[in-house]
Design an enzyme around this catalytic site. Structure first.
Site, PDB file in Angstrom:
ATOM      1  N   ASP A 280       0.832  -1.201   0.000  1.00 42.32           N
ATOM      2  CA  ASP A 280       0.000   0.000   0.000  1.00 42.32           C
ATOM      3  C   ASP A 280       0.870   1.256   0.000  1.00 42.32           C
ATOM      4  O   ASP A 280       1.902   1.310   0.673  1.00 42.32           O
ATOM      5  CB  ASP A 280      -0.861  -0.018   1.278  1.00 42.32           C
TER       6      ASP A 280
ATOM      7  N   GLU B 136       1.547  -0.413  -4.913  1.00 42.70           N
ATOM      8  CA  GLU B 136       0.554   0.585  -5.298  1.00 42.70           C
ATOM      9  C   GLU B 136       1.247   1.921  -5.556  1.00 42.70           C
ATOM     10  O   GLU B 136       1.623   2.633  -4.626  1.00 42.70           O
ATOM     11  CB  GLU B 136      -0.502   0.762  -4.199  1.00 42.70           C
TER      12      GLU B 136
HETATM   13  C1  QV4 Z   1      -8.702  13.445   7.314  1.00 42.33           C
HETATM   14  C2  QV4 Z   1      -8.571  14.598   6.319  1.00 42.33           C
HETATM   15  C3  QV4 Z   1      -7.103  14.923   6.057  1.00 42.33           C
HETATM   16  C4  QV4 Z   1      -6.427  15.224   7.377  1.00 42.33           C
HETATM   17  C5  QV4 Z   1      -6.619  14.040   8.324  1.00 42.33           C
HETATM   18  C6  QV4 Z   1      -5.950  14.252   9.662  1.00 42.33           C
HETATM   19  O1  QV4 Z   1      -9.197  14.231   5.076  1.00 42.33           O
HETATM   20  O2  QV4 Z   1      -6.975  16.029   5.174  1.00 42.33           O
HETATM   21  O3  QV4 Z   1      -5.040  15.409   7.153  1.00 42.33           O
HETATM   22  O4  QV4 Z   1      -8.021  13.741   8.498  1.00 42.33           O
HETATM   23  O5  QV4 Z   1      -6.800  14.823  10.584  1.00 42.33           O
HETATM   24  C7  QV4 Z   1      -9.416   8.325   6.134  1.00 42.33           C
HETATM   25  C8  QV4 Z   1     -10.407   9.417   5.829  1.00 42.33           C
HETATM   26  C9  QV4 Z   1      -9.688  10.753   5.671  1.00 42.33           C
HETATM   27  C10 QV4 Z   1      -8.904  11.064   6.942  1.00 42.33           C
HETATM   28  C11 QV4 Z   1      -7.919   9.918   7.166  1.00 42.33           C
HETATM   29  C12 QV4 Z   1      -7.127  10.087   8.449  1.00 42.33           C
HETATM   30  O6  QV4 Z   1     -11.119   9.095   4.645  1.00 42.33           O
HETATM   31  O7  QV4 Z   1     -10.651  11.771   5.447  1.00 42.33           O
HETATM   32  O8  QV4 Z   1      -8.157  12.249   6.719  1.00 42.33           O
HETATM   33  O9  QV4 Z   1      -8.650   8.663   7.276  1.00 42.33           O
HETATM   34  O10 QV4 Z   1      -7.962  10.048   9.548  1.00 42.33           O
HETATM   35  C13 QV4 Z   1      -7.850   4.676   2.650  1.00 42.33           C
HETATM   36  C14 QV4 Z   1      -8.979   5.624   2.281  1.00 42.33           C
HETATM   37  C15 QV4 Z   1      -8.821   6.978   2.925  1.00 42.33           C
HETATM   38  C16 QV4 Z   1      -8.651   6.810   4.423  1.00 42.33           C
HETATM   39  C17 QV4 Z   1      -7.398   5.987   4.619  1.00 42.33           C
HETATM   40  C18 QV4 Z   1      -7.052   5.762   6.087  1.00 42.33           C
HETATM   41  O11 QV4 Z   1      -9.004   5.773   0.871  1.00 42.33           O
HETATM   42  O12 QV4 Z   1      -9.987   7.736   2.676  1.00 42.33           O
HETATM   43  O13 QV4 Z   1      -8.536   8.094   5.026  1.00 42.33           O
HETATM   44  O14 QV4 Z   1      -7.617   4.682   4.038  1.00 42.33           O
HETATM   45  O15 QV4 Z   1      -8.105   5.158   6.747  1.00 42.33           O
HETATM   46  C19 QV4 Z   1      -3.248   8.547  -2.940  1.00 42.33           C
HETATM   47  C20 QV4 Z   1      -2.098   7.654  -2.528  1.00 42.33           C
HETATM   48  C21 QV4 Z   1      -2.493   6.203  -2.514  1.00 42.33           C
HETATM   49  C22 QV4 Z   1      -3.801   5.962  -1.747  1.00 42.33           C
HETATM   50  C23 QV4 Z   1      -4.868   6.870  -2.339  1.00 42.33           C
HETATM   51  C24 QV4 Z   1      -6.189   6.750  -1.614  1.00 42.33           C
HETATM   52  O16 QV4 Z   1      -0.990   7.845  -3.377  1.00 42.33           O
HETATM   53  O17 QV4 Z   1      -1.453   5.460  -1.931  1.00 42.33           O
HETATM   54  O18 QV4 Z   1      -4.449   8.214  -2.266  1.00 42.33           O
HETATM   55  N1  QV4 Z   1      -4.214   4.569  -1.760  1.00 42.33           N
HETATM   56  C25 QV4 Z   1      -3.928   3.645  -0.636  1.00 42.33           C
HETATM   57  C26 QV4 Z   1      -5.062   2.687  -0.380  1.00 42.33           C
HETATM   58  C27 QV4 Z   1      -6.212   3.434   0.235  1.00 42.33           C
HETATM   59  C28 QV4 Z   1      -5.808   3.949   1.602  1.00 42.33           C
HETATM   60  C29 QV4 Z   1      -4.419   4.401   1.653  1.00 42.33           C
HETATM   61  C30 QV4 Z   1      -3.562   4.311   0.611  1.00 42.33           C
HETATM   62  C31 QV4 Z   1      -3.907   4.801   2.961  1.00 42.33           C
HETATM   63  O19 QV4 Z   1      -5.409   2.003  -1.538  1.00 42.33           O
HETATM   64  O20 QV4 Z   1      -7.355   2.636   0.334  1.00 42.33           O
HETATM   65  O21 QV4 Z   1      -6.673   5.048   1.970  1.00 42.33           O
HETATM   66  O22 QV4 Z   1      -3.474   3.589   3.578  1.00 42.33           O
HETATM   67  O23 QV4 Z   1      -3.471   8.450  -4.334  1.00 42.33           O
END
Ligand code: QV4
Length: 474
Positions: free
Chosen positions: A188, A225
């Protein structure tokens, strides 16, 4: 570490997103192995934070490396891996090496009962403390390498993978999974880690466990990824020699084509001809668990006809390491997986046709999808020959003398004699039906001694594809 260690002629991975371990074990035995699936990508296995409402994404916020989540515990995980390996279905784990959880007020308790104080970067269950992380900063410029790799992705505490302690903990975690019999990892957020650090970690891993049937000296399969739409500062090319890389442009372009934004005739040069990674380095998919939730070109289960066509093309055209998505129904980004009143994930249930009914979509159980997994196995090691198109969005091609695919994405019928390249005989179209006890429940095509057969795909047919192969001869 590009070899996925598939069994026999199998060659498709399915992502059983948010499934429980014992349900996957059962699925390996009763469905995936008989249908010729090669492997399963499973959701993160290590302990995560508990978020209100239990969104799926809480599993991307680790608390420790204890193997207890809503999918099950370590014993259940081990049982799944053993039972799947026994029937030749490999397990690949989605691993979070980039970060731990994001901010949480006060003391957080994870899915294994471990406490942590993410705001203080204190994770005693590992243990990690503030010195193991990069200083806090936000990613505001996605073309700034420092920010992308050393700041926090959506506020997730960013581990410093150049530290010996962090490296040793990550290697210990991955080695533990290898010991339990997994075949490899989806890494990831790989783009958010320096490739030199990942290289160190991957090359330090143990060989795969011979007690699970892997040959001596087998290296874990790695697929990373890295989202690269082209022209990114941190590019897919920095990672492709370390392991396979998710080819997001494949997903975007196949969506565009089957939404009708691009004539199918252009697919003749699909693959590297479109600027994609070399086939053996590309992990390919129509949609993944993230981009299926975004608006845009990417297709998902909610548009079944073009989705099935895109999937058929994905699995029929010899390019990439194929993964199919198996989803649960969602309304928005945060919809949790099917769960009961106690917020426990519920097991999928199936109707008389084997389709999932209780909130699980199970695209992998759609006939048009699993039939193409069978097609891909049947035509393995053959090339594309006999490409035909109508100058627009009706196409057909052969896979050597073993398989034939035709598609119609125009608003008028496809009805004509086409070269199937197959030996003479009658073949069952595995899209509109199945070959059951020697008779075909869908369309059949009679191929003459010159390899030609009459192909009809109406513009309003249920599916816009027809697929024939040598293992489905009537
Ligand atoms: C929130 C705010 C942020 C703030 C943060 C801190 O939005 O601006 O900085 O609070 O207070 C969840 C929430 C998100 C929250 C975050 C932290 O949706 O709103 O931030 O938690 O509390 C998955 C989901 C995210 C989720 C995250 C962690 O998609 O929504 O965030 O899990 O639970 C880029 C990257 C790529 C990534 C992609 C989504 O390059 O690597 O974005 N893809 C991978 C996974 C994805 C996962 C993550 C990475 C993180 O495939 O599923 O994100 O592990 O393109």
């Amino acid at each position: 570490q590009h070899n996925p260690h598939w069994w026999g002629n199998r060659n498709t991975i399915v992502h059983l997103f948010e499934w429980k371990w014992l349900d996957i074990a059962q699925e390996c035995e009763s469905f995936l192995a008989p249908r010729g699936f090669a492997g399963v990508q499973v959701s993160p296995v290590n302990e995560n934070i508990i978020s209100a409402g239990r969104p799926w994404w809480e599993r991307y916020q680790p608390i420790s490396y204890k193997l207890t989540t809503r999918s099950g515990n370590e014993e259940e995980f081990g049982e799944m891996v053993r039972r799947c390996n026994d029937v030749g279905v490999r397990i690949y784990v989605d691993v979070l090496l980039n970060h731990m959880s994001g901010d949480f007020d006060g003391v957080a308790v994870g899915t294994a009962g471990t406490q942590a104080e993410p705001r203080k970067k204190s994770f005693p269950g590992v243990p990690y403390s503030a010195q193991d992380f990069h200083p806090t900063c936000e990613i505001t410029d996605w073309n700034d390498r420092f920010q992308v790799q050393q700041c926090e992705l959506v506020g997730l505490k960013d581990l410093n993978q150049s530290s010996d302690w962090v490296r040793s903990k990550l290697i210990e975690f991955l080695d533990h999974l290898i010991e339990l019999g997994v075949a490899g990892f989806r890494v990831d957020a790989a783009k958010h880690m320096a490739s030199e650090d990942l290289e160190y970690i991957y090359s330090s891993l143990s060989n795969l466990n011979i007690a699970h049937g892997f040959p001596h000296n087998s290296r874990p399969f790695i697929f990373q990824e890295v989202i690269d739409h082209g022209h990114e500062t941190v590019s897919r090319d920095e990672y492709r020699d370390l392991g396979a890389v998710t080819e997001f442009r494949f997903s975007e372009e196949i969506g565009n084509a089957f939404r009708g934004n691009n004539a199918l005739k252009w697919l003749q040069s699909w693959g590297t001809g479109w600027g994609f990674l070399p086939s053996g380095q590309a992990l390919t998919f129509v949609d993944n668990h993230d981009n299926q939730r975004d608006a845009g070109a990417v297709l998902n289960y909610k548009s079944p006809k073009p989705y099935k066509m895109a999937t058929a093309f994905h699995l029929a055209y010899p390019y990439g390491i194929s993964r199919v998505m198996s989803s649960f129904a969602f309304d928005d980004h945060d919809t949790p997986p099917p769960q009961d009143a106690q917020e426990r994930i519920i097991s999928p249930e199936f109707d008389a046709d084997g389709a999932c009914v209780n909130g699980w979509i199970c695209e992998h159980r759609w006939r048009q999808v699993y039939a193409m997994v069978g097609f891909k196995n049947a035509v393995r090691d053959t090339e594309i020959t006999g490409w035909w198109d109508n100058g627009d969005s009706q196409i057909s091609f052969c896979r050597g003398t073993k398989g034939f695919l035709a598609m119609n994405n125009n608003l008028y019928d496809l009805s004509q004699d086409l070269n199937t390249c197959l030996p003479a005989g009658t073949y069952c179209d595995v899209i509109s039906g199945s070959l059951i006890d020697g008779s075909c429940t869908g369309k059949s095509v009679t191929v003459n001694e010159h390899g030609y057969g009459y192909i009809h795909i109406g513009s309003d047919d249920f599916d816009g594809v027809l697929a024939l192969h040598v293992d489905a001869k009537v």
